[in-house]
Design a protein around this motif. Structure first.
Motif, PDB file in Angstrom:
ATOM      1  N   ALA A 124      -2.100  11.170  -2.614  1.00 40.66           N
ATOM      2  CA  ALA A 124      -1.025  10.434  -3.284  1.00 40.66           C
ATOM      3  C   ALA A 124      -1.458   8.997  -3.580  1.00 40.66           C
ATOM      4  O   ALA A 124      -1.158   8.453  -4.658  1.00 40.66           O
ATOM      5  N   LEU A 125      -2.186   8.377  -2.653  1.00 42.08           N
ATOM      6  CA  LEU A 125      -2.660   7.004  -2.875  1.00 42.08           C
ATOM      7  C   LEU A 125      -3.716   6.956  -3.968  1.00 42.08           C
ATOM      8  O   LEU A 125      -3.775   5.997  -4.757  1.00 42.08           O
ATOM      9  N   SER A 126      -4.566   7.988  -4.047  1.00 41.46           N
ATOM     10  CA  SER A 126      -5.598   8.000  -5.090  1.00 41.46           C
ATOM     11  C   SER A 126      -4.973   8.062  -6.476  1.00 41.46           C
ATOM     12  O   SER A 126      -5.528   7.520  -7.444  1.00 41.46           O
ATOM     13  N   LYS A 127      -3.802   8.706  -6.585  1.00 36.39           N
ATOM     14  CA  LYS A 127      -3.135   8.806  -7.884  1.00 36.39           C
ATOM     15  C   LYS A 127      -2.549   7.471  -8.338  1.00 36.39           C
ATOM     16  O   LYS A 127      -2.241   7.308  -9.526  1.00 36.39           O
ATOM     17  N   VAL A 128      -2.389   6.548  -7.392  1.00 35.13           N
ATOM     18  CA  VAL A 128      -1.890   5.218  -7.780  1.00 35.13           C
ATOM     19  C   VAL A 128      -2.995   4.161  -7.674  1.00 35.13           C
ATOM     20  O   VAL A 128      -2.726   2.965  -7.613  1.00 35.13           O
ATOM     21  N   GLY A 129      -4.254   4.626  -7.645  1.00 39.15           N
ATOM     22  CA  GLY A 129      -5.373   3.691  -7.764  1.00 39.15           C
ATOM     23  C   GLY A 129      -6.002   3.220  -6.481  1.00 39.15           C
ATOM     24  O   GLY A 129      -6.739   2.229  -6.487  1.00 39.15           O
ATOM     25  N   ILE A 130      -5.765   3.920  -5.348  1.00 36.04           N
ATOM     26  CA  ILE A 130      -6.391   3.535  -4.078  1.00 36.04           C
ATOM     27  C   ILE A 130      -7.138   4.742  -3.535  1.00 36.04           C
ATOM     28  O   ILE A 130      -6.521   5.723  -3.090  1.00 36.04           O
ATOM     29  N   ASN A 131      -8.456   4.699  -3.587  1.00 36.47           N
ATOM     30  CA  ASN A 131      -9.281   5.810  -3.124  1.00 36.47           C
ATOM     31  C   ASN A 131      -9.823   5.484  -1.739  1.00 36.47           C
ATOM     32  O   ASN A 131     -10.696   4.630  -1.590  1.00 36.47           O
ATOM     33  N   LEU A 132      -9.298   6.162  -0.722  1.00 38.01           N
ATOM     34  CA  LEU A 132      -9.708   5.880   0.658  1.00 38.01           C
ATOM     35  C   LEU A 132     -11.094   6.428   0.972  1.00 38.01           C
ATOM     36  O   LEU A 132     -11.730   5.971   1.923  1.00 38.01           O
ATOM     37  N   ASP A 133     -11.565   7.404   0.192  1.00 32.23           N
ATOM     38  CA  ASP A 133     -12.877   7.999   0.472  1.00 32.23           C
ATOM     39  C   ASP A 133     -14.011   7.033   0.180  1.00 32.23           C
ATOM     40  O   ASP A 133     -14.960   6.909   0.959  1.00 32.23           O
ATOM     41  N   ASP A 134     -13.923   6.341  -0.953  1.00 32.13           N
ATOM     42  CA  ASP A 134     -15.018   5.428  -1.316  1.00 32.13           C
ATOM     43  C   ASP A 134     -14.591   3.968  -1.353  1.00 32.13           C
ATOM     44  O   ASP A 134     -15.376   3.087  -1.684  1.00 32.13           O
ATOM     45  N   GLY A 135     -13.304   3.678  -0.999  1.00 29.42           N
ATOM     46  CA  GLY A 135     -12.838   2.302  -0.934  1.00 29.42           C
ATOM     47  C   GLY A 135     -12.666   1.630  -2.282  1.00 29.42           C
ATOM     48  O   GLY A 135     -12.622   0.402  -2.367  1.00 29.42           O
ATOM     49  N   VAL A 136     -12.530   2.407  -3.360  1.00 32.59           N
ATOM     50  CA  VAL A 136     -12.371   1.844  -4.705  1.00 32.59           C
ATOM     51  C   VAL A 136     -10.893   1.585  -4.976  1.00 32.59           C
ATOM     52  O   VAL A 136     -10.043   2.465  -4.786  1.00 32.59           O
ATOM     53  N   LEU A 137     -10.582   0.359  -5.414  1.00 35.32           N
ATOM     54  CA  LEU A 137      -9.215  -0.021  -5.758  1.00 35.32           C
ATOM     55  C   LEU A 137      -9.138  -0.339  -7.241  1.00 35.32           C
ATOM     56  O   LEU A 137     -10.015  -1.010  -7.785  1.00 35.32           O
TER      57      LEU A 137
ATOM     58  N   GLY B 186      -9.769  -2.791   1.481  1.00 35.41           N
ATOM     59  CA  GLY B 186      -9.511  -4.085   0.844  1.00 35.41           C
ATOM     60  C   GLY B 186      -8.075  -4.308   0.424  1.00 35.41           C
ATOM     61  O   GLY B 186      -7.779  -5.270  -0.297  1.00 35.41           O
ATOM     62  N   VAL B 187      -7.160  -3.443   0.864  1.00 34.10           N
ATOM     63  CA  VAL B 187      -5.741  -3.634   0.549  1.00 34.10           C
ATOM     64  C   VAL B 187      -5.196  -4.769   1.414  1.00 34.10           C
ATOM     65  O   VAL B 187      -5.451  -4.821   2.614  1.00 34.10           O
ATOM     66  N   ASP B 188      -4.467  -5.708   0.801  1.00 38.57           N
ATOM     67  CA  ASP B 188      -3.910  -6.855   1.529  1.00 38.57           C
ATOM     68  C   ASP B 188      -2.653  -6.452   2.287  1.00 38.57           C
ATOM     69  O   ASP B 188      -1.769  -5.774   1.736  1.00 38.57           O
TER      70      ASP B 188
ATOM     71  N   ASP C 224      -4.833  -8.520  -9.588  1.00 36.03           N
ATOM     72  CA  ASP C 224      -5.439  -7.213  -9.362  1.00 36.03           C
ATOM     73  C   ASP C 224      -5.336  -6.734  -7.913  1.00 36.03           C
ATOM     74  O   ASP C 224      -5.870  -5.692  -7.572  1.00 36.03           O
ATOM     75  N   ARG C 225      -4.671  -7.479  -7.048  1.00 40.67           N
ATOM     76  CA  ARG C 225      -4.671  -7.095  -5.641  1.00 40.67           C
ATOM     77  C   ARG C 225      -3.737  -5.920  -5.381  1.00 40.67           C
ATOM     78  O   ARG C 225      -2.764  -5.698  -6.103  1.00 40.67           O
ATOM     79  N   ARG C 226      -4.044  -5.148  -4.347  1.00 38.88           N
ATOM     80  CA  ARG C 226      -3.190  -4.069  -3.872  1.00 38.88           C
ATOM     81  C   ARG C 226      -2.669  -4.465  -2.491  1.00 38.88           C
ATOM     82  O   ARG C 226      -3.388  -5.067  -1.692  1.00 38.88           O
ATOM     83  N   THR C 227      -1.427  -4.115  -2.217  1.00 38.40           N
ATOM     84  CA  THR C 227      -0.797  -4.588  -0.989  1.00 38.40           C
ATOM     85  C   THR C 227      -0.154  -3.448  -0.211  1.00 38.40           C
ATOM     86  O   THR C 227       0.230  -2.414  -0.774  1.00 38.40           O
TER      87      THR C 227
END
Length: 513
Positions: free
Chosen positions: A26-39, A75-77, A90-93
């Motif tokens: 669900a997080l990857s669909k909103v731009g947060i990929n926990l596998d490779d840490g890409v935001l 890197g999510v704040d 561009d930050r994610r929180t």
């Protein structure tokens, strides 16, 4: 997480792994990929709500903590409610929320930096010279030179912040009071990003709607066996979600030593179990393990910090008066050390700024408070707000002592307006949800009365739901009280241990509980 310290690897159970993977997807669909840490920047869109539910001991808090650490490493704040820092487009929180101060403090004690739902709606306005310290602690500025703070005070603030990611706590460690560096509060203007909500069984529909307006992505963590909010028609908000969005943790995870308290809580799921049989189980558990006590009377020594849990209001009021009598409390005043429960803020709309200040400092409905003594002005009180990160405050107070068989309460202290309080030596099990205490007293005669009534809620006998919630409030010891008797206290009420409480450093082991 403590800098430079890796968390030990943990093997998830199958249901935990499935829930973790579903939230990650669900997080990857909103731009947060926990596998490779890409935001990637957040895109506007409709709210997405998922839920992770399970009974006590099923690993909800562990899963929440692991997701938090994964987002932190990506890197999510973190938005903590005490200081937000510089905003970037561009930050994610992420904000980790709980409905009450006590529920948030339970998470903080386990290494998860949680705040209250109310506190995230309002942000503090810092004095500019102290905001420089906050920027430095958060890694957004150079070490400042502050005229009235020596280097040793800044060193204490820095050392505190390394173990406890709290700006107010760090500034308090430097010798400052909240009133020194927070000049006011303002309503949060912009929506946030991701919200984790613990104890979501306490949410009602209106609160969920408010959260959805702020957080495009919400993950609810809750216990379906708890009591639903009053007026919610026996349902919890996550029970109304599409079942594809609800992930159930079935397995109960054991600690190094099995918990007899959890064993009793889970025994209540047996449909054939009656009250008398369950009480015999409690008595048998008490013979085998000191963490369960089959008690013939209420311990008054515990009531000042750990209220007796009851079902009926009449029982609550009688126990409160017995508590005050056994400590020799005068009829027209409070003793320092008496417990209170905040019943809300009684202020007209024109005093909105003052209301925000009191609520942001922890005086929200249901907050547990200890009376420290009178303030310097008539009607004011010095108070310790349990679970708050800046607990010792002064506030205009309206303190009500409810009387047996009388509609109108007695009011020993009353400002014209301010924070309203009821006595807190005993509370209803409904109000205890979201809280935990080291030792908990459950007043069994009330549960027996609930069993005699025979009421059913959501297909479960009411007494079982009450017993489950009450039992699972105990962290280390459950006292099952069988008689309406009160033991004499072993010492007078005290407040000296509440004058300057600071959070203990959190270890890696603590974070995994």
């Amino acid at each position: 997480m403590v800098a430079g310290m890796a968390l030990p690897s943990i093997i998830f159970s199958d249901d935990q792994a499935e829930a973790y993977d579903a939230v990650s997807e669900a997080l990857s669909k909103v731009g947060i990929n926990l596998d490779d840490g890409v935001l990637t920047p957040r895109a506007d869109g409709k709210s997405h709500v998922r839920a992770v539910i399970g009974k006590a001991g099923s690993g909800k808090t562990l899963l929440l903590a692991r997701l938090y650490h994964a987002l932190d490493e990506a890197g999510v704040d973190l938005i903590s409610g005490d200081w937000e820092g510089r905003r970037r487009k561009d930050r994610r929180t992420l904000a980790i929320l709980a409905p009450t101060n006590k529920a948030a403090s339970v998470l903080r004690n386990r290494g998860v930096p949680a705040t209250t739902i109310h506190r995230i709606l309002y942000t503090p306005v810092y004095d500019p010279k102290y905001e420089k310290i906050a920027e430095w602690l958060a890694g957004q500025g150079e070490r400042p030179q502050v005229e009235d703070l020596p280097d040793i005070a800044l060193d204490r603030a820095y050392a505190f912040f390394q173990n406890n990611k709290s700006i107010p706590g760090a500034l308090a460690a430097a010798g400052l009071k909240g009133s020194d560096f927070i000049t006011g509060w303002k309503r949060r203007d912009d929506p946030l990003d991701i919200g984790f909500v613990d104890e979501s069984s306490m949410l009602d529909d209106r609160q969920l709607e408010d959260l959805q307006e702020i957080f495009p992505t919400l993950i609810l963590f809750g216990d379906p066996a708890q009591l639903p909010p009053v007026g919610q028609a026996g349902t919890m908000v996550f029970e109304k979600l599409d079942q594809k969005r609800v992930h159930v943790l079935h397995r109960v995870h054991r600690q190094e030593q099995d918990s007899p308290i959890l064993d009793l809580a889970h025994a209540l799921s047996d449909p054939s179990l009656g009250f008398e049989t369950f009480e015999r189980m409690v008595e048998d558990a008490a013979k085998r393990d000191e963490r369960v006590v089959y008690a013939s009377r209420v311990e008054s020594d515990l009531m000042a910090r750990s209220p007796v849990l009851v079902w009926r209001n009449a029982t609550r009021i009688r126990l409160i008066h017995a508590f005050r009598a056994v400590y020799g409390a005068p009829e027209d005043a409070l003793l320092p050390g008496e417990p209170l429960i905040c019943d809300g803020i009684e202020l007209p709309l024109k005093h909105r700024k003052k209301r925000l200040d009191l609520e942001a400092r922890g005086l929200i409905k249901g907050a547990q408070v200890t009376y420290l003594g009178p303030g310097t002005k008539p009607g004011f009180s010095r108070l310790h707000v349990h679970g708050s990160e800046d607990p010792n405050i002064r506030a205009a107070s309206i303190i009500k002592i409810e009387m047996p068989d009388e509609e109108e309460p007695f009011i020993p202290y009353a400002a014209r307006m301010g924070a309203s309080f009821l006595h807190g030596a005993a509370v209803t099990i409904h109000k205890a949800q979201g809280s935990q205490w080291e030792r908990v007293q459950v007043f069994a005669p009330d549960l027996f009365a609930a069993a005699r009534v025979g009421r059913i809620e959501a297909g479960i006998p009411l007494w079982k739901r009450l017993a489950y919630v009450a039992i699972t409030r105990a962290e280390s010891q459950l006292l099952w009280v069988t008689r309406a008797r009160l033991a004499k206290p072993s010492e007078p009420l005290r407040t000296d241990d509440l004058q300057a409480i600071a959070p203990a450093p959190v270890t890696t082991a603590d974070r995994l509980l």
